[in-house]
Structures are given as C-alpha cells and as structure tokens.
Design a protein around this motif. Structure first.
Motif, PDB file in Angstrom:
ATOM      1  N   GLU A   1      15.482  43.708  65.129  1.00 24.39           N
ATOM      2  CA  GLU A   1      15.175  43.965  63.723  1.00 24.39           C
ATOM      3  C   GLU A   1      13.747  44.489  63.575  1.00 24.39           C
ATOM      4  O   GLU A   1      13.482  45.398  62.776  1.00 24.39           O
ATOM      5  CB  GLU A   1      15.384  42.672  62.919  1.00 24.39           C
ATOM      6  CG  GLU A   1      15.503  42.860  61.429  1.00 24.39           C
ATOM      7  CD  GLU A   1      16.674  43.740  61.006  1.00 24.39           C
ATOM      8  OE1 GLU A   1      17.600  43.937  61.822  1.00 24.39           O
ATOM      9  OE2 GLU A   1      16.646  44.258  59.882  1.00 24.39           O
TER      10      GLU A   1
ATOM     11  N   ARG B   1      24.086  44.399  62.040  1.00 22.39           N
ATOM     12  CA  ARG B   1      23.034  44.357  63.060  1.00 22.39           C
ATOM     13  C   ARG B   1      22.057  43.198  62.902  1.00 22.39           C
ATOM     14  O   ARG B   1      21.503  42.722  63.893  1.00 22.39           O
ATOM     15  CB  ARG B   1      22.295  45.692  63.109  1.00 22.39           C
ATOM     16  CG  ARG B   1      21.494  45.972  61.864  1.00 22.39           C
ATOM     17  CD  ARG B   1      20.828  47.325  61.922  1.00 22.39           C
ATOM     18  NE  ARG B   1      19.890  47.409  60.819  1.00 22.39           N
ATOM     19  CZ  ARG B   1      19.471  48.533  60.277  1.00 22.39           C
ATOM     20  NH1 ARG B   1      19.885  49.679  60.751  1.00 22.39           N
ATOM     21  NH2 ARG B   1      18.610  48.518  59.277  1.00 22.39           N
TER      22      ARG B   1
ATOM     23  N   GLY C   1      33.598  46.991  69.002  1.00 22.81           N
ATOM     24  CA  GLY C   1      32.708  48.002  68.459  1.00 22.81           C
ATOM     25  C   GLY C   1      33.031  49.406  68.940  1.00 22.81           C
ATOM     26  O   GLY C   1      32.905  50.364  68.188  1.00 22.81           O
TER      27      GLY C   1
ATOM     28  N   ARG D   1      41.362  39.990  62.331  1.00 20.34           N
ATOM     29  CA  ARG D   1      40.468  40.977  61.700  1.00 20.34           C
ATOM     30  C   ARG D   1      41.065  41.565  60.436  1.00 20.34           C
ATOM     31  O   ARG D   1      40.358  41.836  59.468  1.00 20.34           O
ATOM     32  CB  ARG D   1      40.192  42.094  62.709  1.00 20.34           C
ATOM     33  CG  ARG D   1      39.456  43.323  62.170  1.00 20.34           C
ATOM     34  CD  ARG D   1      38.016  43.029  61.906  1.00 20.34           C
ATOM     35  NE  ARG D   1      37.271  44.213  61.475  1.00 20.34           N
ATOM     36  CZ  ARG D   1      36.856  44.407  60.241  1.00 20.34           C
ATOM     37  NH1 ARG D   1      37.091  43.517  59.295  1.00 20.34           N
ATOM     38  NH2 ARG D   1      36.168  45.498  59.921  1.00 20.34           N
TER      39      ARG D   1
ATOM     40  N   ARG E   1      19.075  44.952  52.822  1.00 22.88           N
ATOM     41  CA  ARG E   1      17.997  45.665  53.522  1.00 22.88           C
ATOM     42  C   ARG E   1      18.098  45.448  55.034  1.00 22.88           C
ATOM     43  O   ARG E   1      17.948  46.389  55.824  1.00 22.88           O
ATOM     44  CB  ARG E   1      16.659  45.135  52.991  1.00 22.88           C
ATOM     45  CG  ARG E   1      15.502  46.030  53.297  1.00 22.88           C
ATOM     46  CD  ARG E   1      14.238  45.614  52.560  1.00 22.88           C
ATOM     47  NE  ARG E   1      13.179  46.536  52.929  1.00 22.88           N
ATOM     48  CZ  ARG E   1      12.576  46.521  54.107  1.00 22.88           C
ATOM     49  NH1 ARG E   1      12.897  45.622  55.004  1.00 22.88           N
ATOM     50  NH2 ARG E   1      11.640  47.404  54.393  1.00 22.88           N
ATOM     51  N   GLU E   2      18.343  44.210  55.434  1.00 25.89           N
ATOM     52  CA  GLU E   2      18.394  43.879  56.867  1.00 25.89           C
ATOM     53  C   GLU E   2      19.432  44.696  57.619  1.00 25.89           C
ATOM     54  O   GLU E   2      19.198  45.162  58.721  1.00 25.89           O
ATOM     55  CB  GLU E   2      18.789  42.411  57.033  1.00 25.89           C
ATOM     56  CG  GLU E   2      17.694  41.420  56.829  1.00 25.89           C
ATOM     57  CD  GLU E   2      18.215  40.037  57.203  1.00 25.89           C
ATOM     58  OE1 GLU E   2      19.187  39.590  56.538  1.00 25.89           O
ATOM     59  OE2 GLU E   2      17.675  39.437  58.142  1.00 25.89           O
ATOM     60  N   ASN E   3      20.612  44.799  57.015  1.00 22.89           N
ATOM     61  CA  ASN E   3      21.695  45.489  57.712  1.00 22.89           C
ATOM     62  C   ASN E   3      21.782  46.963  57.365  1.00 22.89           C
ATOM     63  O   ASN E   3      22.550  47.704  57.982  1.00 22.89           O
ATOM     64  CB  ASN E   3      23.029  44.802  57.416  1.00 22.89           C
ATOM     65  CG  ASN E   3      23.115  43.450  58.104  1.00 22.89           C
ATOM     66  OD1 ASN E   3      22.925  43.363  59.315  1.00 22.89           O
ATOM     67  ND2 ASN E   3      23.350  42.396  57.335  1.00 22.89           N
ATOM     68  N   GLY E   4      21.008  47.377  56.345  1.00 16.71           N
ATOM     69  CA  GLY E   4      21.029  48.784  55.987  1.00 16.71           C
ATOM     70  C   GLY E   4      22.303  49.225  55.294  1.00 16.71           C
ATOM     71  O   GLY E   4      22.885  50.257  55.626  1.00 16.71           O
TER      72      GLY E   4
ATOM     73  N   GLY F   1      37.181  47.969  56.798  1.00 14.45           N
ATOM     74  CA  GLY F   1      35.816  48.193  57.261  1.00 14.45           C
ATOM     75  C   GLY F   1      34.877  47.092  56.822  1.00 14.45           C
ATOM     76  O   GLY F   1      35.298  45.976  56.518  1.00 14.45           O
ATOM     77  N   GLY F   2      33.589  47.385  56.792  1.00 14.18           N
ATOM     78  CA  GLY F   2      32.605  46.387  56.411  1.00 14.18           C
ATOM     79  C   GLY F   2      31.203  46.868  56.743  1.00 14.18           C
ATOM     80  O   GLY F   2      30.923  48.060  56.662  1.00 14.18           O
ATOM     81  N   LYS F   3      30.360  45.939  57.162  1.00 15.63           N
ATOM     82  CA  LYS F   3      28.962  46.275  57.418  1.00 15.63           C
ATOM     83  C   LYS F   3      28.677  46.542  58.890  1.00 15.63           C
ATOM     84  O   LYS F   3      27.534  46.420  59.329  1.00 15.63           O
ATOM     85  CB  LYS F   3      28.067  45.141  56.922  1.00 15.63           C
ATOM     86  CG  LYS F   3      27.979  45.028  55.406  1.00 15.63           C
ATOM     87  CD  LYS F   3      26.992  43.934  55.040  1.00 15.63           C
ATOM     88  CE  LYS F   3      26.915  43.765  53.525  1.00 15.63           C
ATOM     89  NZ  LYS F   3      26.051  42.608  53.178  1.00 15.63           N
ATOM     90  N   ASN F   4      29.715  46.840  59.657  1.00 19.15           N
ATOM     91  CA  ASN F   4      29.494  47.144  61.058  1.00 19.15           C
ATOM     92  C   ASN F   4      29.234  48.630  61.243  1.00 19.15           C
ATOM     93  O   ASN F   4      29.951  49.455  60.713  1.00 19.15           O
ATOM     94  CB  ASN F   4      30.698  46.699  61.891  1.00 19.15           C
ATOM     95  CG  ASN F   4      30.907  45.196  61.786  1.00 19.15           C
ATOM     96  OD1 ASN F   4      30.055  44.426  62.222  1.00 19.15           O
ATOM     97  ND2 ASN F   4      32.000  44.782  61.150  1.00 19.15           N
ATOM     98  N   ARG F   5      28.222  48.945  62.035  1.00 21.44           N
ATOM     99  CA  ARG F   5      27.857  50.339  62.274  1.00 21.44           C
ATOM    100  C   ARG F   5      28.919  51.046  63.089  1.00 21.44           C
ATOM    101  O   ARG F   5      28.949  52.266  63.157  1.00 21.44           O
ATOM    102  CB  ARG F   5      26.518  50.396  63.018  1.00 21.44           C
ATOM    103  CG  ARG F   5      25.355  49.904  62.197  1.00 21.44           C
ATOM    104  CD  ARG F   5      24.941  50.990  61.222  1.00 21.44           C
ATOM    105  NE  ARG F   5      24.042  50.452  60.225  1.00 21.44           N
ATOM    106  CZ  ARG F   5      23.102  51.174  59.632  1.00 21.44           C
ATOM    107  NH1 ARG F   5      22.918  52.434  59.952  1.00 21.44           N
ATOM    108  NH2 ARG F   5      22.369  50.630  58.700  1.00 21.44           N
ATOM    109  N   LYS F   6      29.714  50.289  63.800  1.00 23.51           N
ATOM    110  CA  LYS F   6      30.784  50.870  64.589  1.00 23.51           C
ATOM    111  C   LYS F   6      31.906  49.857  64.653  1.00 23.51           C
ATOM    112  O   LYS F   6      31.654  48.647  64.617  1.00 23.51           O
ATOM    113  CB  LYS F   6      30.268  51.242  65.979  1.00 23.51           C
ATOM    114  CG  LYS F   6      29.655  50.095  66.713  1.00 23.51           C
ATOM    115  CD  LYS F   6      28.559  50.456  67.692  1.00 23.51           C
ATOM    116  CE  LYS F   6      29.013  51.305  68.845  1.00 23.51           C
ATOM    117  NZ  LYS F   6      28.000  51.275  69.933  1.00 23.51           N
TER     118      LYS F   6
ATOM    119  N   PRO G   1      16.526  54.478  56.614  1.00 22.90           N
ATOM    120  CA  PRO G   1      15.121  54.341  56.227  1.00 22.90           C
ATOM    121  C   PRO G   1      14.727  55.532  55.337  1.00 22.90           C
ATOM    122  O   PRO G   1      15.129  56.666  55.605  1.00 22.90           O
ATOM    123  CB  PRO G   1      14.374  54.393  57.568  1.00 22.90           C
ATOM    124  CG  PRO G   1      15.399  54.085  58.620  1.00 22.90           C
ATOM    125  CD  PRO G   1      16.702  54.588  58.071  1.00 22.90           C
TER     126      PRO G   1
END
Lengths: 467, 467
Positions: A242, A351, A423, A438, B106-109, B184-189, B219
């Motif tokens: 982070e 993340r 992932g 899931r 903010r943390e996870n974007g 889906g969700g907050k996973n980047r992949k 960012p």
C-alpha cells in the motif's frame, strides 16, 4: 454431455482434414497431452489432432460435433488449473501449429497473431519496432498467447497495464459446431453489438476456440528500473504494498515474494539472491520515458518502503542485473514444482486486503499441518498461496485431504475479504467445485445459459469451470 | 415479442412497489421520457416508473415480466442512438433516483456508485481524494454513469485511458425476470467464471438493468496541459494525429475538430475561439506527475505537429484557460442540435485510417447534397461525422432520404477501412438496420442467443441493437 467415441472412421476423416501426421492416438505421442502444469492431474484423450489454420480447426470441430466427441482445446499446456486436461476423453485439439505472428501493425498499434505464438516472442517482435505488448505472465517464455487469452492471464505488469482482456481487441472464434465468427478488430473502441471478444477472454476454452487475435501494442517505455526491498516479515512486506502504491504513479510491477519462494527460483537458476534471510521481499519495477523519471519514481517508492519498514532498498537499472532478478522471480513456479509437493491457490483480494490474506493463508496452512509459501502480484491483490506437503502427512491420501481442506480454507478466506477464487489461472478442473462459493446459483445458471448459447451440446471442453 | 399492456392493475402494483408518486402515465409528465438526444426520434411509453433501489428495480421488472409488458431502461437520456426511446411502448424504467455515490474506497482504488450518478459528480468526488475517474464523455455534466456503462462510452481521454469497459470491475445486475445477480467486485483481476461484467458493458440495456457499479479509480495526475494546433485543411489536421501519437507517450486527449464545429460550440458558449478561419484543429492534452514533464510532452507534440503542417501551436497550462477551451469543445454537440438539422454518424476506424475516413465522409456528404462537419476523438480513430441539411433538400422527406443514404455511405466507408458502425454511442434504434453490415449472420445469431440467455422472452429494451 457428449458420448461419442473416436473410432477409425473419425480418425480417417480427421486425417483427411489436417494430414495424417497431425492426428495420432498412440500412447507415447499422446502422453504429453494428458496433463498441464497442474500437479497431480491428468487424463487420457482418445486422440490428439493438430490443425494448421482456422479452416482446419473448423473442420476438426465440425467432425467431432457430428460424431458427438468432446474436444479439449490446448495451448502450451502451462495452465495451473487443468483447463487443458481432457477429463472427458475424446479429442485434444492442440493449437501449437497456429504459431505465426501475422502482422505488427505499427501505425495502428496492433499485432495480429495466431494463438500458438509464445508470449515472449510477441513481446520481442513488438519491441523491435519500438512497441510494447504489455501482458507479461511469469511463464512468458513458454506459454501461448491463446492460453493467455483463454485464462485472461495477468502477470507481472498487470498492476499498471491491466490483464490480457485489456489488450485483446479482435478474435476469430470457432464454435463447437465449426462455425467461424470474426469478432472485433483494430478499432480502439467499438459499441456496435455485444462484446463477444470481452466475453470469450477468460472463458477457458469452453465457449470457442480462438484461431486469431488482434492485440494492442503500446509505445515501448524507453526506460526501466527495478527495486528490491527485503523485509523482516511477510506481513511487514505486505504492508509495504500500500505504501508503494500510494506514493505516486503506479509502478509497472509490484511483486510480493517470500524469501523461501525466491529460494526455489534461485535454486532452479543456480544462483544466489540478495538478503536470503529476509522473510519476504517486494520487487518493484518502474518504467517511463527517461532514466531520470524512472530514477525519481524508484527513489520515491524506495523512501516510502523504508518508511514502511524495509530493511534496505537495492536498485537495479542495468538491464542485465534486472533480467537476472526477474529470471529468479519467474523460476519460482518451476522450483516449487521441482522441489516440493504442493497445491497452489491463485488467491485474489481487493489490494488493500493483502496483509489480511497473508495472515489468513498462513493460519489455514497451520491448521492443516502444511507449510505455506506465498508470492505474487501483490500490487493487484493477487497472491499465489502455495500449500506444501510436510512430514506430518504420512500418506498421499492424508496429503490430498489436508491440501484440499487447506485449499478451500484459503479460498474462503479470500472470499471473506471481498476477493475471488482465481486472479489469473482460471477455474479449470481444480477449482470448479468451489465456484458456488463465489457465484450465486442464479449467476452460475446465467453462465451456463451463455455456455449453451455458444455450445448447446456441451462439446467444447466439458467438465471445466462449472461445478 | 412482449404484448402485454400497462393496465390499472399493473399501475396499482407498481405504485405499491415504488410509491404512488414514482409511477405516472399522464402525457405532460411522460413527455420527457419519449426521446433522448437523437434528433427526430421519439415514442410514447404507456407509463414511467422510477424505483429507488435494487429491490424496487427487481420488483418493477418482475411485475412487468409477469404482465408481459416491455421495459425500456433509461439513464439521463443523453444517448444519441435512441437506446432509451420506448419504441415498443410499455414501461420506461428510469434509474434517475438511484443517484448515490455509495463509497470512494481510496485504499483499493474503487468507487461504488448507483447508475444515476452524473459522471462529472463522480470525477469531482474522486478528485477531492486525489483520485481519478478517467472516462470522460463530452456530456459528463449531464450524462449518467449507468448510461456510460450501457453504451461503453468513450470520451475525450479514451486515447490514453481506454473506454468505460476498462474501468468497470463490478456490477449488480437485474435481469428481465427480476432476478438479481452480483457480478465482479473490487478485485483488479478475476478469472473465476465468465466475464459477465465485461459482457453487460455496452449491451445498451438489452441484457440487464445495472443498479450498482464498482468503478476503478486511478491516482489523479498532478499536472495537465493543453495544446491547440490549427491546420489549413481537415486532411492536414487528420495527418497530424499520427504525428502526435508517434512522437512519444500517448497524450491524455487527442481531438480533431473542424473549425466550423468549434464555431457551433463557441456560439453556445457565447465566446470566441482562436484561429476561427482554420479549417480544422487538433486539441491535445497531456497529463503527468510534474508541470515539467507535461511541458516536455507538449513541446515534443507541438514540434511534431508543426512538422506535420500546423499553422501554429498554442499552449495552455493555466487551469481556467484549459477549461474554457474544453467547454467550447464539449458544447459542439449542443450547438449542432441547436443550430442545424443533422444526422450524426459515430464513425470509428483503425486510427491510422482517420485521414481516409475524413475524405470518404466528405465525399458521401457531397454525393447527397449535404454539408459535413466532423469532430471527435481522432486519437482513437473515432470521428463524429455530422451530415447537415442544406437548401438542396426542399422537403423533410428529401432531407430524410438524403440523410439516410449519406449515413449508410459513411458507415460503409468506415467499414471499408476496417472500422465499425459506432465507436461509443451504440447501435440503439438508429443503427440497427446497419448491424448486418458489421457482423455476419452467425455473429448476430450468437448475440441473439446471448440475449435469450439473459432475457428469453425479449422483455428488456426490445427493438434495440438487433436488425
């Protein structure tokens, strides 16, 4: 479920379609097609067929369809979830002969490739023209672009450049019945009908066989630098993720690697690795237009990591040194496979939850008497959690039971953190029983109806993805 | 095709579900829901319903489904292809009351939003926390995120940051029968089952109603600068696009705008615009970490454009001046609508073919006696070609005939260059007869089977996308 057999008549017709030398059923030649890189998983097909182009792929699928024989498509066999393992027998359709880079279109920023091209070969061909194929699976030296597409592979640079799906703009699809569907193309944007390209990416060979792909190429970043930060503990290193992400522009790679994981890679490469006693490392790459910009990025990130508790920060900007470090990182999976008995979980979480995942994964291993060695793409929340057999599992059966239980615990832990099952490796055979953890029954039902829209008889890669 | 009617019993049950004040059928209140921003297209629904949340959306859809009444979902009504026009009567389901930004994580974007949030409101909320919602449709001040998702909107920054699809990671879907599917969700992949999120983006309300979305935040670039380069001719300006793209890192916007198009925007904004006599302009934005990096980028691009024949290069780095220039650019569509009778083609081609597209579009207009005014996102090959009525069309019927013929010629021209029908506006009603020019019968059949997998009775947004 398809129930046809590969009989002599079918073999003869397949041979007519692709040439006698490209169809075979003898055990010796078939054996390499019984497994992928998933430890402990294999199954025998009745025959293997290697078509040479879209027309031959279409002919093979049509013949199999008419005969009611299931078809398992296969790329390089580097998958880690068994999607290329022919669990239902029938035919393995290898795409290895469709291996041409058809075009590097510099003006439009696209490559046109066949699925059997090795990922690194495309990267190199693009770089020769000042262009950049960004997706970068650790196995790039051996995996195929077709496999990358079918698993929606991520890799080392996904944190900045996204996953394979973000770079696939066109596909030639062959459906189970042999029909050929061109989808997408060289347009950077296209709102003209449903996104078939985006749907097929990541479908693990269950919807269509890909025989051609249009992949985006970016301008090649002119400069690149690498930073290695050892930490006293894995949780401390996870906390650094982070810090690195919040310090400014997104780095082009952000890997979290346990010291023991690096050890496996170093052993394969017969080399040493800095700070071998550190429990975990962050490996951070930055890219940019100028060496000064990259140096500034690395300095900023390094300072943030020292603040976050890094023991030290080592920087490499010399190409050879960077490649040595990356080579060790890329060899970890091979080392694990060579030197341990293990079960890998391709965990992914939002993340900021990576520290929690690390803690819960260790707890899951401990609960079942297994060692846990983790590494992976922490910058995008994707951690390869490897459960290693220990002396506490006296028999193979005990090991399998412990591995399965711990595996499920790790998946449940990731899900409890808002994460997902896989992932970047896919569901394949290995994770399919966990899919209902899931997705809701309604979601799985919808996916099955989508499957039926492509392949109503369930001929293509049966036994994969769905529970 | 659904054939039910909105009778008193259904209206009563809808009112029970969403509250009496949020269901209406009187002409005065219904009128705004008869059209979107597509000139010359409107249709009357039998009633309009405005649910407040996922549960109410589900209840409304279930009631309509049971009654056999078609439902046309609607966002802000800023669409340009008629996807929100209730051509089959029935219900309009407005998502305007689902208008909350639920979270800026903010943390996870990521942002979690409801579909009725205005795009610019999310951009501003993100920027307050140093984050960046990159998709930037010209209509950001009035369009809804839900509409952006359903058309896979592009906008000004797609050349660097991609289209809406690249930023959507999670969706809550409500199917035609009212079933709710989280995807889906907050996973980047996430390679865990089919990419439902990626499929629904761009499906124009025909597959599912979106009631919640997880959108990626990047960012916020710390610095930004704008460059305006007038050219003596439109083809010369089009030629500058490639020069700008090849000069180095991708700019954050690269717009090609005819001088006359800027004129319409300037008239709406009651302001002047530099070099009003230039036939065409390139408007190029760069963003980055420091003012120095941005200045270097703009200098490099400016030099490339002067080499490519630009009359001059004006640079703006002061925020207010940049916003003035962008405001004029964003007002062009409003100006066209206010001051002309026109038909817009949302052409897209592989980006190196933009000069050819400009030439062929002008020829198509000339052939049918129409003026052509073009502007748009040339950096990603997406040009809004506007066919304007002239004095040569004496009657409305003559105008419609000329517009339809020229429209089809422009689409055929784009397709002949490897392009597509619509880059970002969607097919809706306006382009659906042309879909077979883009996709084979097999591809359209597959899309229709996918539609049936979501909505077997064809209740949701009937008459859209498909010919």
């Amino acid at each position: 479920m398809p129930e046809g057999r590969v009989d002599h008549a079918l073999l003869r017709r397949l041979a007519e379609a692709v040439g006698t030398e490209h169809v075979f059923a003898d055990r010796e030649r078939v054996e390499p097609y019984t497994h992928d890189e998933t430890q402990g998983l294999s199954a025998w097909p009745e025959a293997v067929v290697l078509p040479a182009d879209t027309a031959e792929v279409s002919a093979v699928l049509r013949l199999a369809y008419e005969a009611g024989v299931p078809v398992t498509p296969r790329g390089a066999g580097t998958g880690k979830s068994g999607a290329a393992v022919p669990t239902h027998g029938g035919l393995v359709l290898s795409l290895a002969r469709l291996n041409r880079i058809l075009e590097i279109d510099r003006e439009n920023g696209f490559a046109v490739v066949e699925p059997g091209v090795i990922t690194e070969d495309l990267q190199n061909a693009a770089a020769e023209q000042g262009l950049f194929y960004a997706p970068d699976p650790a196995s790039r030296g051996s995996c195929h672009l077709g496999g990358n597409i079918q698993t929606n592979a991520g890799g080392l640079r996904a944190v900045k450049y996204g996953v394979t799906a973000d770079h696939v703009f066109g596909l030639t699809l062959v459906l189970a019945d042999g029909s050929v569907i061109p989808a997408g193309g060289k347009n950077r944007k296209d709102s003209s009908g449903y996104g078939l390209v985006r749907l097929v990416v990541g479908s693990e060979g269950t919807l269509a066989v890909v025989t051609r792909a249009v992949l985006r190429l970016l301008p090649l970043p002119k400069s690149r630098g690498l930073l290695l930060a050892p930490f006293a503990s894995l949780p401390a290193a996870a906390g650094g993720v982070e810090a690195a992400l919040c310090s400014g522009p997104t780095p082009s790679a952000l890997e979290l690697v346990e010291g023991r994981a690096f050890g496996f890679g170093a052993r394969i490469k017969e080399t040493a690795f800095p700070f071998p006693d550190a429990e975990a490392h962050l490996l951070v790459e930055a890219d940019g237009e100028t060496p000064e910009a990259v140096a500034a990025d690395l300095e900023r990130i390094g300072a943030a990591l020292l603040d976050a508790g890094a023991i030290d920060v080592l920087t490499a900007t010399e190409r050879r040194r960077m490649e040595e470090l990356w080579a060790v990182r890329r060899a970890i999976a091979e080392g694990l496979k060579a030197y341990t008995t293990y079960s890998g979980v391709d965990s992914v979480v939002p993340r900021a939850r990576i520290t929690d995942l690390v803690r819960l994964a260790r707890a899951a291993g401990a609960k079942h008497g297994l060692d846990v060695v983790s590494y992976g793409h922490a910058g995008d929340g994707n951690l390869h959690v490897n459960l290693l057999r220990t002396e506490r599992q006296k028999t193979d059966a005990e090991w399998r039971a412990a591995a399965d239980a711990a595996h499920e615990d790790v998946v449940r832990a990731a899900l409890s953190l808002g994460g997902s099952i896989s992932g970047e490796h896919g569901i394949g055979v290995k994770e399919r029983r966990l899919l209902p953890l899931r997705h809701t029954p309604e979601a799985i039902g919808l996916m099955q109806r989508i499957k039926a829209a492509f392949d109503p008889k369930g001929m293509l890669n049966p036994g994969k993805v769905f529970p």
